[in-house]
Design a protein around this motif. Structure first.
Motif, PDB file in Angstrom:
ATOM      1  N   PHE A  65       0.984  -1.366  -0.177  1.00  0.00           N
ATOM      2  CA  PHE A  65      -0.199  -0.068   0.005  1.00  0.00           C
ATOM      3  C   PHE A  65       0.742   1.349  -0.096  1.00  0.00           C
ATOM      4  O   PHE A  65       1.852   1.214   0.844  1.00  0.00           O
ATOM      5  N   ASP A  66       0.554   2.307  -0.878  1.00  0.00           N
ATOM      6  CA  ASP A  66       1.408   3.631  -0.962  1.00  0.00           C
ATOM      7  C   ASP A  66       0.594   4.546  -0.622  1.00  0.00           C
ATOM      8  O   ASP A  66      -0.719   4.536  -0.348  1.00  0.00           O
ATOM      9  N   ASP A  67       1.346   5.815  -0.094  1.00  0.00           N
ATOM     10  CA  ASP A  67       0.924   7.051   0.073  1.00  0.00           C
ATOM     11  C   ASP A  67       0.138   7.453   1.428  1.00  0.00           C
ATOM     12  O   ASP A  67      -0.385   8.584   1.534  1.00  0.00           O
ATOM     13  N   VAL A  86      -4.172 -10.801   7.811  1.00  0.00           N
ATOM     14  CA  VAL A  86      -3.245 -10.722   6.659  1.00  0.00           C
ATOM     15  C   VAL A  86      -2.249  -9.681   7.088  1.00  0.00           C
ATOM     16  O   VAL A  86      -2.685  -8.496   7.478  1.00  0.00           O
ATOM     17  N   HIS A  87      -0.957  -9.516   6.619  1.00  0.00           N
ATOM     18  CA  HIS A  87       0.174  -8.847   6.799  1.00  0.00           C
ATOM     19  C   HIS A  87       0.500  -7.996   5.353  1.00  0.00           C
ATOM     20  O   HIS A  87       0.493  -8.950   4.366  1.00  0.00           O
ATOM     21  N   ALA A  88       0.799  -7.037   5.370  1.00  0.00           N
ATOM     22  CA  ALA A  88       1.140  -6.002   4.164  1.00  0.00           C
ATOM     23  C   ALA A  88       2.318  -5.192   4.444  1.00  0.00           C
ATOM     24  O   ALA A  88       2.826  -5.060   5.589  1.00  0.00           O
ATOM     25  N   THR A  89       2.845  -4.507   3.481  1.00  0.00           N
ATOM     26  CA  THR A  89       4.048  -3.523   3.453  1.00  0.00           C
ATOM     27  C   THR A  89       3.223  -2.143   3.130  1.00  0.00           C
ATOM     28  O   THR A  89       2.833  -2.125   2.015  1.00  0.00           O
ATOM     29  N   PHE A  90       3.613  -1.246   3.875  1.00  0.00           N
ATOM     30  CA  PHE A  90       2.929   0.151   3.765  1.00  0.00           C
ATOM     31  C   PHE A  90       4.319   1.086   3.267  1.00  0.00           C
ATOM     32  O   PHE A  90       5.110   1.236   4.114  1.00  0.00           O
ATOM     33  N   PHE A  91       4.286   1.502   1.930  1.00  0.00           N
ATOM     34  CA  PHE A  91       5.255   2.632   1.566  1.00  0.00           C
ATOM     35  C   PHE A  91       4.652   3.795   1.894  1.00  0.00           C
ATOM     36  O   PHE A  91       3.842   4.474   1.160  1.00  0.00           O
ATOM     37  N   MET A  92       5.230   4.526   2.905  1.00  0.00           N
ATOM     38  CA  MET A  92       4.653   5.676   3.694  1.00  0.00           C
ATOM     39  C   MET A  92       5.190   7.117   3.079  1.00  0.00           C
ATOM     40  O   MET A  92       6.496   6.989   3.037  1.00  0.00           O
ATOM     41  N   ILE A  93       4.568   8.003   2.890  1.00  0.00           N
ATOM     42  CA  ILE A  93       5.184   9.439   2.432  1.00  0.00           C
ATOM     43  C   ILE A  93       5.293   9.993   3.794  1.00  0.00           C
ATOM     44  O   ILE A  93       4.640   9.910   5.058  1.00  0.00           O
ATOM     45  N   GLY A  94       6.495  10.674   3.806  1.00  0.00           N
ATOM     46  CA  GLY A  94       7.134  11.333   5.143  1.00  0.00           C
ATOM     47  C   GLY A  94       6.261  12.232   5.781  1.00  0.00           C
ATOM     48  O   GLY A  94       5.948  12.378   7.157  1.00  0.00           O
ATOM     49  N   LEU A 110       0.792  -3.772  14.735  1.00  0.00           N
ATOM     50  CA  LEU A 110      -0.034  -4.728  14.081  1.00  0.00           C
ATOM     51  C   LEU A 110       0.726  -5.794  13.161  1.00  0.00           C
ATOM     52  O   LEU A 110       0.242  -6.840  12.669  1.00  0.00           O
ATOM     53  N   GLY A 111       1.739  -5.596  12.965  1.00  0.00           N
ATOM     54  CA  GLY A 111       2.768  -6.462  12.499  1.00  0.00           C
ATOM     55  C   GLY A 111       3.234  -6.144  10.916  1.00  0.00           C
ATOM     56  O   GLY A 111       3.591  -7.128  10.226  1.00  0.00           O
ATOM     57  N   HIS A 112       2.538  -5.180  10.348  1.00  0.00           N
ATOM     58  CA  HIS A 112       2.985  -4.975   9.195  1.00  0.00           C
ATOM     59  C   HIS A 112       4.208  -4.221   8.825  1.00  0.00           C
ATOM     60  O   HIS A 112       5.027  -3.824   9.940  1.00  0.00           O
ATOM     61  N   THR A 113       4.733  -4.254   7.634  1.00  0.00           N
ATOM     62  CA  THR A 113       6.228  -3.618   7.617  1.00  0.00           C
ATOM     63  C   THR A 113       6.094  -2.420   6.826  1.00  0.00           C
ATOM     64  O   THR A 113       5.029  -1.959   6.142  1.00  0.00           O
ATOM     65  N   VAL A 114       6.887  -1.469   7.403  1.00  0.00           N
ATOM     66  CA  VAL A 114       6.740   0.089   6.948  1.00  0.00           C
ATOM     67  C   VAL A 114       7.802   0.307   6.186  1.00  0.00           C
ATOM     68  O   VAL A 114       9.257   0.255   6.542  1.00  0.00           O
ATOM     69  N   GLY A 115       7.643   0.747   4.866  1.00  0.00           N
ATOM     70  CA  GLY A 115       8.635   0.906   3.983  1.00  0.00           C
ATOM     71  C   GLY A 115       8.566   2.593   3.512  1.00  0.00           C
ATOM     72  O   GLY A 115       7.820   3.414   4.335  1.00  0.00           O
ATOM     73  N   HIS A 116       9.114   3.035   2.667  1.00  0.00           N
ATOM     74  CA  HIS A 116       9.452   4.458   2.437  1.00  0.00           C
ATOM     75  C   HIS A 116       9.189   4.967   1.015  1.00  0.00           C
ATOM     76  O   HIS A 116       9.330   4.274   0.228  1.00  0.00           O
ATOM     77  N   GLY A 139      11.969  12.175   3.923  1.00  0.00           N
ATOM     78  CA  GLY A 139      10.859  10.981   4.127  1.00  0.00           C
ATOM     79  C   GLY A 139      11.320   9.862   5.291  1.00  0.00           C
ATOM     80  O   GLY A 139      10.338   9.578   5.828  1.00  0.00           O
ATOM     81  N   ILE A 140      12.387   9.177   4.991  1.00  0.00           N
ATOM     82  CA  ILE A 140      12.963   8.219   5.591  1.00  0.00           C
ATOM     83  C   ILE A 140      12.959   8.751   7.215  1.00  0.00           C
ATOM     84  O   ILE A 140      12.402   8.276   7.796  1.00  0.00           O
TER      85      ILE A 140
END
Length: 259
Positions: A65-67, A86-94, A110-116, A139-140
């Motif tokens: 998931f983005d944004d 279900v676990h997902a990866t969230f690509f977050m805006i800073g 909640l166990g999800h992965t946080v990306g950038h 952002g990071i």
């Protein structure tokens, strides 16, 4: 970029998978396995942008998931994922991460992965290299501050996705030199276009059935996606798809891949 070779195949042991935690709901989709991704072996993945993707087998999907984070919609996405275990990866805006740090921490808890995904979602391809680097690092730092209270440009999870999938070679090379994996996608729901949740579900499931597996791009900032997601997760369950959860290789030292 060369396709996966013998050396990278040998490194699959470094991308070890572990059994996902047990789900209390027997009828839930669940997370099938955890895949630890080593940026040295997989510096750039996603067939929409690169010749290489993750080593998924037929009917395996990775949800990304983005944004976000955006409270109104991200909370609904989290509820749908939690309901199906279900676990997902969230690509977050800073910037929104800095405005909603409690939601960033909840996603991680909640166990999800946080990306950038940069500071403000600028198209980095058209920025000067120093400005592009600044967008990435700011952002990071914002996401790391929300998660850990430390403003560092060294990400805890070295996963990055370019806005619009637009990238300049120099920026790509710099991210690789920093040990940060760049994620494209194998398929997407085109949820940046206005459509009903029903239309989006059909578009996405049609594309998934053609691809058979892959990294899926969605946006937790989109209301139509938040509405569509419960039905999509049920579709995955009912059609025997399996969800793979990504983590950094350093977080998963196991060396035996399990299903």
């Amino acid at each position: 970029m060369k396709t996966l070779g013998a050396a990278a195949l040998a490194s699959v042991a470094g991308m070890a998978a572990a059994q996902a935690s047990q789900c209390p709901r027997e009828d839930a989709l669940g997370t099938s396995r955890v895949l630890a991704v080593d940026p040295a072996a997989y510096p750039r993945v996603g067939l929409k942008s690169f010749p290489q993707t993750l080593p998924l087998v037929d009917h395996e999907v990775v949800l990304t998931f983005d944004d976000g984070p955006w409270p109104a919609t991200t909370q609904k996405v989290l509820a749908a994922l939690e309901h199906q275990c279900v676990h997902a990866t969230f690509f977050m805006i800073g910037k929104p991460a800095s405005e909603h740090p409690e939601l960033v921490r909840r996603i991680a808890a909640l166990g999800h992965t946080v990306g950038h995904h940069t500071w403000t979602h600028h198209n980095l391809k058209y920025l000067k290299p120093d400005a592009a680097d600044g967008e990435i690092d700011k952002g990071i730092a914002a996401v790391e501050t929300a998660l850990h209270g430390i403003a560092t440009s060294t990400p805890t999870t070295p996963f990055f996705r370019f806005p619009y999938f637009e990238m300049a070679p120099k920026t790509l090379e710099k991210l690789q030199s920093r040990g940060i994996a760049v994620f494209g996608a194998d398929l997407w729901a085109s949820d940046w276009n206005p459509m009903t949740p029903e239309q989006q579900l059909k578009l996405l499931t049609d594309r998934l059935n053609l691809a058979g597996k892959g990294i899926i791009l969605l946006h937790d900032s989109r209301a139509q996606t938040a509405v569509m997601l419960p039905a999509f997760l049920r579709y995955l369950r009912d059609n025997h798809y399996r969800v793979v959860h990504l983590v950094p290789a350093a977080d998963n030292p196991a060396t035996v891949q399990t299903q």
